[in-house]
Design a protein around this motif. Sequence first.
Motif, PDB file in Angstrom:
ATOM      1  N   PRO A  44       0.838  -1.202   0.000  1.00  0.00           N
ATOM      2  CA  PRO A  44       0.000   0.000   0.000  1.00  0.00           C
ATOM      3  C   PRO A  44       0.873   1.252   0.000  1.00  0.00           C
ATOM      4  O   PRO A  44       2.081   1.180   0.242  1.00  0.00           O
ATOM      5  CB  PRO A  44      -0.793  -0.127   1.294  1.00  0.00           C
ATOM      6  CG  PRO A  44       0.051  -0.980   2.175  1.00  0.00           C
ATOM      7  CD  PRO A  44       0.808  -1.907   1.272  1.00  0.00           C
ATOM      8  N   LYS A  45       0.254   2.388  -0.294  1.00  0.00           N
ATOM      9  CA  LYS A  45       0.991   3.651  -0.234  1.00  0.00           C
ATOM     10  C   LYS A  45       1.482   3.883   1.188  1.00  0.00           C
ATOM     11  O   LYS A  45       0.887   3.408   2.152  1.00  0.00           O
ATOM     12  CB  LYS A  45       0.105   4.814  -0.676  1.00  0.00           C
ATOM     13  CG  LYS A  45      -0.150   4.837  -2.155  1.00  0.00           C
ATOM     14  CD  LYS A  45      -0.935   6.064  -2.567  1.00  0.00           C
ATOM     15  CE  LYS A  45      -1.170   6.026  -4.071  1.00  0.00           C
ATOM     16  NZ  LYS A  45      -2.012   7.115  -4.535  1.00  0.00           N
ATOM     17  N   SER A  53      -0.619   4.196   4.645  1.00  0.00           N
ATOM     18  CA  SER A  53      -1.916   3.540   4.506  1.00  0.00           C
ATOM     19  C   SER A  53      -1.992   2.328   5.433  1.00  0.00           C
ATOM     20  O   SER A  53      -0.995   1.675   5.695  1.00  0.00           O
ATOM     21  CB  SER A  53      -2.126   3.091   3.054  1.00  0.00           C
ATOM     22  OG  SER A  53      -3.295   2.322   2.956  1.00  0.00           O
ATOM     23  N   TRP A  63      -1.336  -6.295  -1.685  1.00  0.00           N
ATOM     24  CA  TRP A  63      -2.025  -7.179  -2.620  1.00  0.00           C
ATOM     25  C   TRP A  63      -1.037  -8.239  -3.077  1.00  0.00           C
ATOM     26  O   TRP A  63       0.109  -7.930  -3.399  1.00  0.00           O
ATOM     27  CB  TRP A  63      -2.518  -6.409  -3.843  1.00  0.00           C
ATOM     28  CG  TRP A  63      -3.766  -5.639  -3.611  1.00  0.00           C
ATOM     29  CD1 TRP A  63      -3.866  -4.342  -3.202  1.00  0.00           C
ATOM     30  CD2 TRP A  63      -5.106  -6.106  -3.789  1.00  0.00           C
ATOM     31  NE1 TRP A  63      -5.182  -3.978  -3.109  1.00  0.00           N
ATOM     32  CE2 TRP A  63      -5.966  -5.053  -3.464  1.00  0.00           C
ATOM     33  CE3 TRP A  63      -5.652  -7.321  -4.183  1.00  0.00           C
ATOM     34  CZ2 TRP A  63      -7.342  -5.161  -3.526  1.00  0.00           C
ATOM     35  CZ3 TRP A  63      -7.025  -7.440  -4.252  1.00  0.00           C
ATOM     36  CH2 TRP A  63      -7.866  -6.365  -3.926  1.00  0.00           C
ATOM     37  N   SER A  82      -6.158  -9.681  -1.016  1.00  0.00           N
ATOM     38  CA  SER A  82      -5.774  -8.726   0.005  1.00  0.00           C
ATOM     39  C   SER A  82      -6.822  -8.763   1.102  1.00  0.00           C
ATOM     40  O   SER A  82      -7.765  -9.566   1.040  1.00  0.00           O
ATOM     41  CB  SER A  82      -5.660  -7.311  -0.583  1.00  0.00           C
ATOM     42  OG  SER A  82      -5.122  -6.428   0.381  1.00  0.00           O
ATOM     43  N   LYS A 132      -9.087  -0.188  -1.748  1.00  0.00           N
ATOM     44  CA  LYS A 132      -9.853  -1.422  -1.958  1.00  0.00           C
ATOM     45  C   LYS A 132     -11.206  -1.098  -2.585  1.00  0.00           C
ATOM     46  O   LYS A 132     -12.210  -1.716  -2.291  1.00  0.00           O
ATOM     47  CB  LYS A 132     -10.060  -2.201  -0.649  1.00  0.00           C
ATOM     48  CG  LYS A 132      -8.814  -2.509   0.137  1.00  0.00           C
ATOM     49  CD  LYS A 132      -8.017  -3.609  -0.482  1.00  0.00           C
ATOM     50  CE  LYS A 132      -6.958  -4.173   0.413  1.00  0.00           C
ATOM     51  NZ  LYS A 132      -5.749  -3.427   0.567  1.00  0.00           N
ATOM     52  N   ALA A 174      -3.879  -0.225   4.724  1.00  0.00           N
ATOM     53  CA  ALA A 174      -4.266  -1.354   3.880  1.00  0.00           C
ATOM     54  C   ALA A 174      -3.167  -2.419   3.884  1.00  0.00           C
ATOM     55  O   ALA A 174      -2.005  -2.126   4.166  1.00  0.00           O
ATOM     56  CB  ALA A 174      -4.514  -0.876   2.455  1.00  0.00           C
ATOM     57  N   ASP A 188      -8.970   0.814  -7.301  1.00  0.00           N
ATOM     58  CA  ASP A 188      -8.024   1.581  -6.501  1.00  0.00           C
ATOM     59  C   ASP A 188      -7.512   0.603  -5.454  1.00  0.00           C
ATOM     60  O   ASP A 188      -8.247   0.234  -4.530  1.00  0.00           O
ATOM     61  CB  ASP A 188      -8.728   2.777  -5.856  1.00  0.00           C
ATOM     62  CG  ASP A 188      -7.810   3.601  -4.979  1.00  0.00           C
ATOM     63  OD1 ASP A 188      -6.750   3.107  -4.550  1.00  0.00           O
ATOM     64  OD2 ASP A 188      -8.159   4.763  -4.696  1.00  0.00           O
ATOM     65  N   ASP A 197      -5.246   0.757  -3.050  1.00  0.00           N
ATOM     66  CA  ASP A 197      -5.097   1.223  -1.673  1.00  0.00           C
ATOM     67  C   ASP A 197      -6.430   1.299  -0.957  1.00  0.00           C
ATOM     68  O   ASP A 197      -6.565   0.844   0.170  1.00  0.00           O
ATOM     69  CB  ASP A 197      -4.426   2.597  -1.628  1.00  0.00           C
ATOM     70  CG  ASP A 197      -2.918   2.486  -1.468  1.00  0.00           C
ATOM     71  OD1 ASP A 197      -2.435   1.378  -1.156  1.00  0.00           O
ATOM     72  OD2 ASP A 197      -2.233   3.497  -1.654  1.00  0.00           O
ATOM     73  N   LYS A 237      -1.060   2.629  -7.803  1.00  0.00           N
ATOM     74  CA  LYS A 237      -1.796   1.657  -6.980  1.00  0.00           C
ATOM     75  C   LYS A 237      -3.197   1.429  -7.541  1.00  0.00           C
ATOM     76  O   LYS A 237      -4.193   1.488  -6.850  1.00  0.00           O
ATOM     77  CB  LYS A 237      -1.886   2.102  -5.511  1.00  0.00           C
ATOM     78  CG  LYS A 237      -0.569   2.410  -4.870  1.00  0.00           C
ATOM     79  CD  LYS A 237       0.309   1.201  -4.771  1.00  0.00           C
ATOM     80  CE  LYS A 237       1.569   1.550  -3.992  1.00  0.00           C
ATOM     81  NZ  LYS A 237       2.655   0.667  -4.233  1.00  0.00           N
ATOM     82  N   ARG A 238      -3.246   1.159  -8.856  1.00  0.00           N
ATOM     83  CA  ARG A 238      -4.531   0.885  -9.493  1.00  0.00           C
ATOM     84  C   ARG A 238      -4.395  -0.272 -10.463  1.00  0.00           C
ATOM     85  O   ARG A 238      -3.292  -0.617 -10.885  1.00  0.00           O
ATOM     86  CB  ARG A 238      -5.104   2.118 -10.173  1.00  0.00           C
ATOM     87  CG  ARG A 238      -4.369   2.600 -11.370  1.00  0.00           C
ATOM     88  CD  ARG A 238      -4.975   3.884 -11.959  1.00  0.00           C
ATOM     89  NE  ARG A 238      -4.283   4.248 -13.166  1.00  0.00           N
ATOM     90  CZ  ARG A 238      -4.594   3.837 -14.379  1.00  0.00           C
ATOM     91  NH1 ARG A 238      -5.641   3.055 -14.555  1.00  0.00           N
ATOM     92  NH2 ARG A 238      -3.906   4.205 -15.437  1.00  0.00           N
TER      93      ARG A 238
END
Length: 190
Positions: free
Chosen positions: A87-88, A91, A96, A122, A173, A93, A169, A171, A144-145
């Motif tokens: 994730p960024k 974040s 993935w 994820s 989700k 999250a 997206d 990040d 992140k897409r």
Amino acid sequence: MTRRGLVIFLLLLVGAVLSTWALWSQRDRDTRSSAASNRPDYTLHDFELTVLDEQGQEAFTLKAPRMDRDPRAKTLDIATPLFVIPPKAGSKATPWEVRSQTGWVSEKGDEVRLRGDVKALSNNADGKPVSIATDHLNVFPDDKRATSTAKVTVTQPGFILNGQGLEADLDAKRIILQSDVKARYDRSVR
């Protein structure tokens, strides 16, 4: 010129012509064989590779049994890759994990094309698993897409979405199916 001198001259001339012909015919064969072979400039076996973005942060990690680099296009062709896309920064999250039969990475590493039995996994913000299954997926790690034009199945505990095309997206989700969307509540998926 004497007869002996003439014979020597003719032999030298024939030798020069044959030598020139041999060199030119070999040159053409070398050019054809090098143009016909698309040999990679290097191959990796059973490796793990971490790619950094322009800011020096991890864009993705790649694990695979084989990868070839195309010297002309400077792209990577990968057999049965596993991409881990973090994730960024900042974040909450989870990363993935994306698997497929084949993969391709652009020269700058800003686009990943996954083909054949693509599965992305994820966890959402609640810690529940989210999975995406499709035949092909294009991932843009820096942004992140992910996108796809193929049939897609998104599964979350108790809920299954099927549709055509995807914009995701990674990040947030947030997954948007483009068309022909069907939702199904499934108690067995938890």
